[in-house]
Design an enzyme around this catalytic site. Structure first.
Site, PDB file in Angstrom:
ATOM      1  CE1 TYR A  27     -17.666  -5.816   6.937  1.00 12.61           C
ATOM      2  CE2 TYR A  27     -16.001  -6.222   8.625  1.00 12.61           C
ATOM      3  CZ  TYR A  27     -16.353  -6.071   7.294  1.00 12.61           C
ATOM      4  OH  TYR A  27     -15.402  -6.149   6.321  1.00 12.61           O
ATOM      5  CG  HIS A  73     -12.074  -5.593  10.787  1.00  8.38           C
ATOM      6  ND1 HIS A  73     -11.604  -4.657   9.894  1.00  8.38           N
ATOM      7  CD2 HIS A  73     -12.847  -6.427  10.049  1.00  8.38           C
ATOM      8  CE1 HIS A  73     -12.061  -4.904   8.686  1.00  8.38           C
ATOM      9  NE2 HIS A  73     -12.809  -5.973   8.749  1.00  8.38           N
ATOM     10  NE  ARG A 114      -3.120   5.926  10.094  1.00  4.87           N
ATOM     11  CZ  ARG A 114      -3.761   4.976  10.777  1.00  4.87           C
ATOM     12  NH1 ARG A 114      -4.969   5.201  11.236  1.00  4.87           N
ATOM     13  NH2 ARG A 114      -3.191   3.816  10.997  1.00  4.87           N
ATOM     14  NE  ARG A 115      -4.470   6.823  14.662  1.00 12.41           N
ATOM     15  CZ  ARG A 115      -4.285   5.536  14.925  1.00 12.41           C
ATOM     16  NH1 ARG A 115      -3.065   5.048  14.974  1.00 12.41           N
ATOM     17  NH2 ARG A 115      -5.301   4.744  15.153  1.00 12.41           N
ATOM     18  CG  HIS A 158     -10.596   2.365   3.898  1.00 11.06           C
ATOM     19  ND1 HIS A 158     -11.287   1.705   2.897  1.00 11.06           N
ATOM     20  CD2 HIS A 158     -10.807   1.648   5.035  1.00 11.06           C
ATOM     21  CE1 HIS A 158     -11.874   0.644   3.397  1.00 11.06           C
ATOM     22  NE2 HIS A 158     -11.606   0.581   4.694  1.00 11.06           N
ATOM     23  CG  PHE A 159     -11.577   5.541   8.672  1.00 10.70           C
ATOM     24  CD1 PHE A 159     -12.030   6.792   9.039  1.00 10.70           C
ATOM     25  CD2 PHE A 159     -10.291   5.176   9.061  1.00 10.70           C
ATOM     26  CE1 PHE A 159     -11.234   7.670   9.757  1.00 10.70           C
ATOM     27  CE2 PHE A 159      -9.479   6.045   9.783  1.00 10.70           C
ATOM     28  CZ  PHE A 159      -9.959   7.305  10.126  1.00 10.70           C
ATOM     29  CG  HIS A 160     -13.381  10.374   6.424  1.00 10.18           C
ATOM     30  ND1 HIS A 160     -12.213  10.183   7.123  1.00 10.18           N
ATOM     31  CD2 HIS A 160     -14.067  11.325   7.109  1.00 10.18           C
ATOM     32  CE1 HIS A 160     -12.176  10.991   8.171  1.00 10.18           C
ATOM     33  NE2 HIS A 160     -13.291  11.690   8.189  1.00 10.18           N
TER      34      HIS A 160
END
Length: 570
Positions: A232, A228, A442-443, A379-381
């Site tokens: 950042y 995580h 996913r995956r 989300h992470f795209h």
């Protein structure tokens, strides 16, 4: 006024080298992403599904680690030298960390791509998260270890530059960009301890056959201890550009230096003790610790909200300096024809949308519904895929001319490129979020189940697949345009002043904030204590229950298209 390359020629060479590695990784990773998008939607399949996981691993590692972190290495080198107004103290150390990180990234990439060639007897089809019990070739883990150590050396290089500056300016506040770099690196040192221990003491001996068993939950928890905060580590370079460059491109200046410092301190304190929120579905971790991680994660909304306020206020100030008026009409006078500005502004808009989907991920009960679905890649795209990647590409349009002394080849192509990325990601992320709500996994190369059909409330699954495929194609086109523009810019004729590299002082300077904000030792100590409180008891419990190295012999993973032990790698 002189260009950066004229003032710091040796550092400029290093930054150009890091950008070169970053952009090569971007091109290869984007091509892998196109293959993925077309394969799992069934539109075009050029590889068997058994090779899909090699492509998926390469896409994640090359884009999420190599592209982003090599860009960060270059950006932070620029920021430290520019803000301290001093070259790095030891250019040999600088080239050493560049060589080590490049060698490590190359080793990891070779191990991954070798999976496409069975005759090489080498593979690393372990996905970006490289969880056990999936096992990679030792070269992959050795490359990761070298890469991490190289980033540690880069941080040492920047801290040495700061120490030299501090000896000459004992009573001055830390320049804002250097403050951002140092707080980011303190967070990185704390968070990479987990993945370094996992790779060096568990994965490398395991892959070499020195140990027969491994504790999957322990190494998974150590990964998310790092996994995580690395988000950042990607985002904070984007924040640096949003806080210091975007206001200048808007025509004004940063609204508040103190608020920017508070945001980076909050990220240092809060980003690491929350990794367990990625493990809500993992057995072996008490629900109470998952609840604590959820609560801590919600606090991370604060620095993001402060950033939204500060950056938008800075943009409004720039617009009003340009003559903008009214409550919203000032938006129209912003420099939307500038690809550097437009790319960063659109990236920030996408990040706001990603924040809303991130709140869903952070909540325990709702996370159970979307955890192993396409919602999560959606989300992470939005976050690393747009807030970070688009900001970095847009920032390059402003930074590269300072490093080369050559103008950007084409601003219209640059503008079309950033808008294409935005549109492509709107299509892809929208479809992924909606598909996740339907439960589409996913995956996996084969996202359908036998004797079961997904039913969309609005639209159809075919429409969602089409959006993902079109989005993937547009994103790849955008990367091609970006690399084409940067390549042609590098062979333009040199000119005296291709870009104005000055950054104006903030409206509210550092003198308006408490001196304690610059006390890096204090914030480091508090961050370390928070990490200890969050992780010591869960890790001790995991080791007590299953042992340091686990008690089960590793089982080789066989991929046959439909079966990838989805429950193991979810």
């Amino acid at each position: 006024m002189s260009l950066y390359v004229d003032e710091y020629p040796e550092e400029a060479k290093v930054i150009k080298a890091t950008f070169l590695v970053s952009f090569v990784a971007l091109g290869i990773g984007a091509f892998f992403g196109l293959i993925q998008g077309l394969h799992r939607t069934g539109f075009v399949r050029i590889l068997p599904s058994t090779d899909y996981y090699t492509i998926l691993t390469g896409h994640g590692v090359l884009l999420a680690l190599v592209f982003t972190i090599f860009y960060l290495l270059g950006l932070f080198t620029w920021a430290v030298t520019r803000s301290l107004e001093s070259p790095l103290p030891n250019i040999k150390l600088t080239w050493a960390w560049f060589g080590l990180t490049t060698t490590g990234a190359t080793f990891a990439a070779i191990a991954i791509v070798a999976g496409l060639f069975p005759s090489l007897d080498m593979s690393a089809d372990v996905l970006y998260t490289f969880y056990a019990p999936l096992q990679a070739h030792p070269l992959f883990y050795v490359g990761l270890a070298m890469f991490i150590i190289g980033t540690w050396m880069a941080g040492a290089d920047w801290f040495l530059a700061f120490r030299k500056w501090r000896s000459e300016h004992p009573d001055e506040r830390i320049p804002l960009q250097t403050f951002m770099v140092l707080t980011t690196m303190v967070m990185w040192y704390l968070s990479t301890l987990g993945v370094a221990i996992s790779v060096v003491f568990f994965f490398i001996p395991w892959s070499l056959g020195f140990i027969d068993t491994i504790n999957p939950l322990l190494t998974r928890t150590l990964f998310w201890y790092f996994g995580h905060p690395v988000v950042y580590f990607w985002l904070m370079p984007a924040y640096l550009l949003w806080y210091t460059v975007l206001p200048k491109l808007s025509g004004g200046r940063l609204f508040s230096d103190p608020l920017a410092r508070v945001v980076f301190v909050l990220f240092l304190l809060l980003s690491t003790p929350v990794g367990i929120h990625h493990q809500y579905l993992d057995p072996g971790i008490a629900e109470g610790f998952k609840f604590i991680a959820m609560t801590n994660t919600m606090f991370l909304l604060l620095p993001s909200l402060l950033t939204a306020f500060t950056v938008v206020a800075s943009m409004e100030h720039g617009a009003r300096q340009r003559g903008g008026k009214g409550y919203l009409r000032w938006l129209g006078v912003l420099p939307w024809r500038d690809p550097a500005f437009t790319g960063m502004a659109l990236a920030g808009l996408m990040f706001a949308a990603g924040g809303f989907s991130g709140m869903i991920n952070a909540g325990m009960n709702i996370n159970y519904l979307v955890h192993n679905t396409l919602w999560v890649p959606g989300h992470f795209h939005l976050t690393v895929g747009t807030a970070v990647a688009l900001t970095m590409m847009a920032g390059a349009y402003w930074l590269v001319p300072q490093l080369t002394g050559r103008r950007l080849y084409s601003r219209p192509i640059g503008l079309f490129q950033v808008v294409t990325w935005f549109v492509g990601m709107v299509l892809m992320s929208n479809a992924m979020h909606r598909a996740g709500l339907l439960g589409i996994p996913r995956r996996t190369a084969e996202p359908q189940y036998q004797s079961f059909d997904f039913t969309a409330t609005i639209g159809s699954v075919a429409e969602l697949r089409a959006q993902i495929a079109i989005g993937a194609a547009l994103l790849f086109l955008s990367v091609v345009l970006f690399l084409f523009n940067i390549l042609l810019s590098s062979i333009e004729d040199p000119i005296e002043m291709p870009v104005d590299g000055r950054i104006p002082a903030p409206l509210s300077g550092a003198s308006g904030s408490p001196v304690v904000l610059d006390n890096l030792k204090l914030w480091t100590a508090i961050a370390a204590i928070l990490v200890i409180l969050a992780y010591v008891i869960p890790l001790a419990s995991i080791i007590r229950d299953a042992g340091l190295f686990g008690r089960t012999v590793a089982v080789p993973v066989l991929i046959d298209g439909f079966n990838l032990l989805l429950g193991v790698i979810a």
